[in-house]
Design a protein around this motif. Structure first.
Motif, PDB file in Angstrom:
ATOM      1  N   ASP A 132       5.321 -27.228  11.220  1.00 24.09           N
ATOM      2  CA  ASP A 132       4.361 -27.377  10.138  1.00 24.09           C
ATOM      3  C   ASP A 132       4.607 -26.310   9.078  1.00 24.09           C
ATOM      4  N   PRO A 133       4.677 -26.704   7.787  1.00 22.83           N
ATOM      5  CA  PRO A 133       4.982 -25.717   6.747  1.00 22.83           C
ATOM      6  C   PRO A 133       3.937 -24.612   6.590  1.00 22.83           C
ATOM      7  N   VAL A 134       2.663 -24.911   6.805  1.00 26.81           N
ATOM      8  CA  VAL A 134       1.637 -23.868   6.682  1.00 26.81           C
ATOM      9  C   VAL A 134       1.771 -22.878   7.839  1.00 26.81           C
ATOM     10  N   LEU A 135       1.906 -23.381   9.056  1.00 31.03           N
ATOM     11  CA  LEU A 135       2.082 -22.482  10.201  1.00 31.03           C
ATOM     12  C   LEU A 135       3.346 -21.641  10.039  1.00 31.03           C
ATOM     13  N   ARG A 136       4.439 -22.290   9.614  1.00 29.06           N
ATOM     14  CA  ARG A 136       5.693 -21.576   9.427  1.00 29.06           C
ATOM     15  C   ARG A 136       5.521 -20.462   8.395  1.00 29.06           C
ATOM     16  N   THR A 137       4.826 -20.747   7.303  1.00 30.90           N
ATOM     17  CA  THR A 137       4.618 -19.746   6.257  1.00 30.90           C
ATOM     18  C   THR A 137       3.771 -18.588   6.755  1.00 30.90           C
ATOM     19  N   LEU A 138       2.746 -18.872   7.571  1.00 34.04           N
ATOM     20  CA  LEU A 138       1.929 -17.797   8.141  1.00 34.04           C
ATOM     21  C   LEU A 138       2.760 -16.896   9.047  1.00 34.04           C
ATOM     22  N   VAL A 139       3.599 -17.493   9.885  1.00 37.09           N
ATOM     23  CA  VAL A 139       4.453 -16.717  10.790  1.00 37.09           C
ATOM     24  C   VAL A 139       5.450 -15.886   9.987  1.00 37.09           C
ATOM     25  N   GLU A 140       6.062 -16.503   8.967  1.00 35.85           N
ATOM     26  CA  GLU A 140       7.030 -15.779   8.147  1.00 35.85           C
ATOM     27  C   GLU A 140       6.370 -14.653   7.353  1.00 35.85           C
ATOM     28  N   GLY A 141       5.190 -14.904   6.838  1.00 33.62           N
ATOM     29  CA  GLY A 141       4.475 -13.865   6.097  1.00 33.62           C
ATOM     30  C   GLY A 141       4.124 -12.681   6.970  1.00 33.62           C
ATOM     31  N   GLU A 142       3.684 -12.973   8.197  1.00 33.41           N
ATOM     32  CA  GLU A 142       3.362 -11.885   9.122  1.00 33.41           C
ATOM     33  C   GLU A 142       4.611 -11.076   9.459  1.00 33.41           C
ATOM     34  N   ALA A 143       5.758 -11.766   9.633  1.00 30.73           N
ATOM     35  CA  ALA A 143       7.015 -11.060   9.913  1.00 30.73           C
ATOM     36  C   ALA A 143       7.416 -10.191   8.719  1.00 30.73           C
ATOM     37  N   ALA A 144       7.234 -10.710   7.502  1.00 35.96           N
ATOM     38  CA  ALA A 144       7.562  -9.934   6.299  1.00 35.96           C
ATOM     39  C   ALA A 144       6.657  -8.719   6.181  1.00 35.96           C
ATOM     40  N   GLU A 145       5.379  -8.900   6.490  1.00 35.75           N
ATOM     41  CA  GLU A 145       4.430  -7.790   6.419  1.00 35.75           C
ATOM     42  C   GLU A 145       4.798  -6.710   7.432  1.00 35.75           C
ATOM     43  N   ALA A 146       5.118  -7.125   8.655  1.00 35.40           N
ATOM     44  CA  ALA A 146       5.471  -6.165   9.700  1.00 35.40           C
ATOM     45  C   ALA A 146       6.775  -5.443   9.375  1.00 35.40           C
ATOM     46  N   GLY A 147       7.711  -6.150   8.732  1.00 34.63           N
ATOM     47  CA  GLY A 147       9.006  -5.563   8.401  1.00 34.63           C
ATOM     48  C   GLY A 147       9.053  -4.851   7.060  1.00 34.63           C
ATOM     49  N   GLY A 148       7.950  -4.876   6.310  1.00 34.54           N
ATOM     50  CA  GLY A 148       7.920  -4.204   5.018  1.00 34.54           C
ATOM     51  C   GLY A 148       8.773  -4.886   3.952  1.00 34.54           C
ATOM     52  N   ASP A 149       9.057  -6.182   4.128  1.00 38.10           N
ATOM     53  CA  ASP A 149       9.849  -6.936   3.155  1.00 38.10           C
ATOM     54  C   ASP A 149       8.904  -7.529   2.120  1.00 38.10           C
ATOM     55  N   HIS A 150       8.651  -6.787   1.039  1.00 36.47           N
ATOM     56  CA  HIS A 150       7.651  -7.170   0.058  1.00 36.47           C
ATOM     57  C   HIS A 150       8.055  -8.390  -0.762  1.00 36.47           C
ATOM     58  N   ALA A 151       9.349  -8.583  -1.007  1.00 35.77           N
ATOM     59  CA  ALA A 151       9.801  -9.770  -1.742  1.00 35.77           C
ATOM     60  C   ALA A 151       9.519 -11.027  -0.912  1.00 35.77           C
ATOM     61  N   MET A 152       9.839 -10.967   0.377  1.00 31.42           N
ATOM     62  CA  MET A 152       9.561 -12.099   1.267  1.00 31.42           C
ATOM     63  C   MET A 152       8.049 -12.296   1.417  1.00 31.42           C
ATOM     64  N   LEU A 153       7.309 -11.208   1.424  1.00 32.73           N
ATOM     65  CA  LEU A 153       5.860 -11.278   1.544  1.00 32.73           C
ATOM     66  C   LEU A 153       5.258 -12.030   0.350  1.00 32.73           C
ATOM     67  N   LEU A 154       5.735 -11.721  -0.848  1.00 31.65           N
ATOM     68  CA  LEU A 154       5.249 -12.431  -2.035  1.00 31.65           C
ATOM     69  C   LEU A 154       5.664 -13.902  -2.001  1.00 31.65           C
ATOM     70  N   ASP A 155       6.892 -14.182  -1.557  1.00 33.33           N
ATOM     71  CA  ASP A 155       7.324 -15.577  -1.424  1.00 33.33           C
ATOM     72  C   ASP A 155       6.396 -16.332  -0.477  1.00 33.33           C
ATOM     73  N   SER A 156       6.061 -15.727   0.648  1.00 38.26           N
ATOM     74  CA  SER A 156       5.175 -16.372   1.625  1.00 38.26           C
ATOM     75  C   SER A 156       3.795 -16.618   1.029  1.00 38.26           C
ATOM     76  N   ALA A 157       3.280 -15.655   0.276  1.00 37.81           N
ATOM     77  CA  ALA A 157       1.968 -15.818  -0.353  1.00 37.81           C
ATOM     78  C   ALA A 157       1.989 -16.970  -1.346  1.00 37.81           C
ATOM     79  N   GLN A 158       3.043 -17.058  -2.143  1.00 36.15           N
ATOM     80  CA  GLN A 158       3.133 -18.122  -3.141  1.00 36.15           C
ATOM     81  C   GLN A 158       3.306 -19.490  -2.497  1.00 36.15           C
ATOM     82  N   VAL A 159       4.090 -19.565  -1.430  1.00 39.10           N
ATOM     83  CA  VAL A 159       4.266 -20.842  -0.734  1.00 39.10           C
ATOM     84  C   VAL A 159       2.946 -21.268  -0.103  1.00 39.10           C
ATOM     85  N   LEU A 160       2.223 -20.327   0.502  1.00 35.93           N
ATOM     86  CA  LEU A 160       0.924 -20.644   1.110  1.00 35.93           C
ATOM     87  C   LEU A 160      -0.026 -21.221   0.060  1.00 35.93           C
TER      88      LEU A 160
END
Length: 183
Positions: A23-51
């Motif tokens: 599911d794209p929403v679940l996938r985005t939540l998981v990816e956003g959490e991984a970006a947040e934990a890893g400090g990847d702010h560019a990926m974090l913003l991408d996840s927020a925008q996709v959500l």
């Protein structure tokens, strides 16, 4: 065009390890959490925008993760123009939660007659002992599944507008965390 852009964002933002939910929403939540934990702010913003583009919003009383992720990325100096997207007016609602060992939570939700109902659960981290059960107002079970792998889902077409119980249980010996999507 938007599908291509979103697919590219999702592929570029995927965590290095582990299976991702379909599911794209679940996938985005998981990816956003991984970006947040890893400090990847560019990926974090991408996840927020996709959500946001997917039309997902937090369930009542839940934190708006897209807003938190956007704020964190902006604070780190990452900014981009928002994705353009037109979609469902209400979109899916998401909830992030956790259950102690042996615990359960029951949520009541109204689903409308003749409109497809869908509930998806994805474990956060090592939460392999979770299960989901959906019951109608009469107590009949419509769906009962373990939450194994990247996600579990229950979908049906209600014949009547009614309230349904969504029960998530942790049969494990440790605390289990999860994401829940209600469509």
């Amino acid at each position: 065009m938007i599908r291509l852009l979103m697919s590219g964002l999702l592929l570029a933002a995927s965590p290095a390890a582990g299976l991702l939910p379909d599911d794209p929403v679940l996938r985005t939540l998981v990816e956003g959490e991984a970006a947040e934990a890893g400090g990847d702010h560019a990926m974090l913003l991408d996840s927020a925008q996709v959500l946001k583009a997917l039309g997902a919003s937090p369930a009542e009383g839940q934190e708006d993760l897209a807003a938190r992720w956007t704020h964190a990325a902006n604070a780190a100096g990452i900014t981009r123009s928002a994705l353009g997207f037109r979609g469902r007016a209400l979109g899916p609602a998401y909830r992030r939660g956790s259950l102690d060992a042996g615990g359960s939570v029951t949520m009541r939700q109204i689903f409308f007659a003749g409109q497809r109902a869908q509930i998806l659960v994805a474990p956060r981290g090592n939460s392999a002992k979770l299960s989901i059960r959906v019951q109608n107002a009469d107590g009949g079970t419509l769906c009962a599944k373990p939450v194994g792998g990247p996600q579990a889902d229950c979908a049906w077409l209600p014949l009547f507008t009614d309230r349904y119980d969504i029960v998530i249980e942790n049969g494990g010996t440790t605390t289990a965390a999860f994401y829940l999507i209600v469509r």
